[in-house]
Motif scaffolding. Structure first.
Motif, mmCIF file in Angstrom:
data_model
loop_
_atom_site.group_PDB
_atom_site.id
_atom_site.type_symbol
_atom_site.label_atom_id
_atom_site.label_comp_id
_atom_site.label_asym_id
_atom_site.label_seq_id
_atom_site.Cartn_x
_atom_site.Cartn_y
_atom_site.Cartn_z
ATOM 1 N N UNK A 57 32.084 -25.755 4.264
ATOM 2 C CA UNK A 57 31.413 -25.010 3.223
ATOM 3 C C UNK A 57 29.779 -24.691 3.482
ATOM 4 N N UNK A 58 29.318 -23.590 3.153
ATOM 5 C CA UNK A 58 27.754 -23.300 3.230
ATOM 6 C C UNK A 58 27.542 -23.313 1.627
ATOM 7 N N UNK A 59 26.638 -24.038 0.935
ATOM 8 C CA UNK A 59 25.907 -24.073 -0.251
ATOM 9 C C UNK A 59 24.794 -23.723 -0.427
ATOM 10 N N UNK A 60 24.267 -22.952 -1.209
ATOM 11 C CA UNK A 60 22.863 -22.468 -1.449
ATOM 12 C C UNK A 60 22.370 -23.294 -2.418
ATOM 13 N N UNK A 61 21.224 -24.071 -2.182
ATOM 14 C CA UNK A 61 20.456 -24.816 -3.311
ATOM 15 C C UNK A 61 19.200 -24.050 -3.400
ATOM 16 N N UNK A 62 18.874 -24.019 -4.647
ATOM 17 C CA UNK A 62 17.598 -23.777 -5.340
ATOM 18 C C UNK A 62 17.115 -24.704 -6.140
ATOM 19 N N UNK A 63 16.045 -25.512 -5.463
ATOM 20 C CA UNK A 63 15.645 -26.626 -6.265
ATOM 21 C C UNK A 63 13.867 -26.671 -6.941
ATOM 22 N N UNK A 64 13.914 -26.911 -7.911
ATOM 23 C CA UNK A 64 12.773 -26.962 -8.841
ATOM 24 C C UNK A 64 12.513 -28.441 -9.168
ATOM 25 N N UNK B 270 23.041 -24.988 -7.495
ATOM 26 C CA UNK B 270 23.973 -24.922 -6.141
ATOM 27 C C UNK B 270 24.889 -24.021 -6.359
ATOM 28 N N UNK B 271 25.201 -23.096 -5.341
ATOM 29 C CA UNK B 271 26.136 -21.999 -5.316
ATOM 30 C C UNK B 271 26.831 -21.781 -3.878
ATOM 31 N N UNK B 272 28.160 -21.856 -3.848
ATOM 32 C CA UNK B 272 28.859 -21.746 -2.811
ATOM 33 C C UNK B 272 28.814 -20.213 -2.022
ATOM 34 N N UNK B 273 28.289 -20.292 -1.008
ATOM 35 C CA UNK B 273 28.163 -18.651 -0.348
ATOM 36 C C UNK B 273 29.411 -18.528 0.708
ATOM 37 N N UNK B 274 30.184 -19.683 1.013
ATOM 38 C CA UNK B 274 30.968 -19.474 2.175
ATOM 39 C C UNK B 274 32.006 -20.970 1.863
ATOM 40 N N UNK B 275 33.255 -20.676 1.963
ATOM 41 C CA UNK B 275 34.253 -21.731 2.039
ATOM 42 C C UNK B 275 35.379 -21.404 2.962
ATOM 43 N N UNK B 276 35.971 -22.421 3.750
ATOM 44 C CA UNK B 276 37.062 -22.182 4.661
ATOM 45 C C UNK B 276 38.089 -23.424 3.986
ATOM 46 N N UNK C 258 21.398 -36.962 -7.896
ATOM 47 C CA UNK C 258 22.573 -37.888 -8.527
ATOM 48 C C UNK C 258 23.024 -37.169 -9.720
ATOM 49 N N UNK C 259 24.350 -36.576 -9.382
ATOM 50 C CA UNK C 259 24.721 -35.797 -10.778
ATOM 51 C C UNK C 259 26.209 -35.373 -10.443
ATOM 52 N N UNK C 260 26.754 -34.570 -11.421
ATOM 53 C CA UNK C 260 28.136 -33.898 -11.282
ATOM 54 C C UNK C 260 28.057 -32.429 -10.872
ATOM 55 N N UNK C 261 28.880 -32.397 -9.605
ATOM 56 C CA UNK C 261 29.042 -30.744 -9.186
ATOM 57 C C UNK C 261 30.638 -30.296 -9.430
ATOM 58 N N UNK C 262 30.472 -29.678 -10.632
ATOM 59 C CA UNK C 262 31.940 -28.994 -10.969
ATOM 60 C C UNK C 262 31.854 -27.720 -9.742
ATOM 61 N N UNK C 263 32.596 -27.772 -9.006
ATOM 62 C CA UNK C 263 32.714 -27.028 -7.561
ATOM 63 C C UNK C 263 33.263 -25.559 -7.995
ATOM 64 N N UNK C 264 34.238 -25.594 -8.975
ATOM 65 C CA UNK C 264 34.720 -24.383 -9.236
ATOM 66 C C UNK C 264 33.588 -23.429 -10.181
ATOM 67 N N UNK C 265 32.628 -23.935 -10.732
ATOM 68 C CA UNK C 265 31.698 -23.127 -11.357
ATOM 69 C C UNK C 265 31.123 -22.475 -10.429
ATOM 70 N N UNK C 266 30.549 -21.026 -10.353
ATOM 71 C CA UNK C 266 29.783 -20.263 -9.665
ATOM 72 C C UNK C 266 28.357 -20.861 -9.344
#
Length: 182
Positions: free
Chosen positions: A171-178, A159-165, A129-137
């Motif tokens: 979109x394909x977004x990479x997630x690294x979760x701890x 979260x890091x967007x690796x592909x966007x149409x 639950x949170x803010x996703x400022x999608x323009x940030x890398x």
């Protein structure tokens, strides 16, 4: 009269003894719970496959937005995959919603459960639950809970967007979760 007095004393003594025994058992139970719960940290890596376009969308707009999209809300049931390839093994689903929560740029409010269906975490989920400022890398969002192996989870997702149409919004977004959990 003496028999009634003796009976009353016996009952009071029994009740007091029972209460002290129950209290002692409760203390032992609480100590046992605390002693057996050890916190673990898990690191997960997966890809979020968002498809609002095409014949089989996994993100559907449920509320229209104003201006630059402010207020637009999407319900999602997106695949979580092992690699960025959309055809790679599905290890779970991202289920929930996201809304455009900013008026002057593109910031989303994400309310998402990562529900795992394969491997070690099969049947467990994480809640984000949170803010996703999608323009940030790279964007950081909080993990606020979980179920199954992730009960009492807390942590963060990067979260890091690796592909966007741009035509379809896919979109394909990479997630690294701890996460820390019990």
């Amino acid at each position: 009269m003496a028999s009634s007095y003796t009976c009353t004393l016996f009952i009071l003594n029994f009740i007091l003894l029972s209460l002290s025994t129950i209290s002692s058992l409760e203390d032992d139970f609480v100590e046992t719970l605390v002693a057996t719960r050890t916190e673990k940290t898990s690191h997960l890596h997966f890809y979020f496959q968002d498809r609002p376009g095409g014949r089989n969308p996994t993100a559907v707009q449920i509320i229209a937005g104003k201006g630059l999209g402010f207020g637009a809300t999407y319900m999602i049931d997106d695949a979580l995959t092992r690699s960025a390839d959309r055809g790679s093994e599905i290890i779970g689903r991202a289920q929930g919603m996201y809304s455009v929560a900013t008026q002057n740029d593109l910031g989303l409010l994400m309310v998402v459960n990562f529900c795992f269906t394969q491997g070690k975490y099969n049947g467990s989920s994480l809640s984000m639950l949170g803010r996703n400022h999608v323009m940030d890398n790279v964007r950081e969002m909080p993990i606020v809970g979980g179920s199954g192996l992730f009960r009492f989870a807390r942590g963060y997702a990067l979260a890091h967007t690796v592909w966007f149409d741009a035509k379809t919004g896919d979109a394909t977004v990479q997630y690294n979760v701890s996460v820390n959990h019990f």
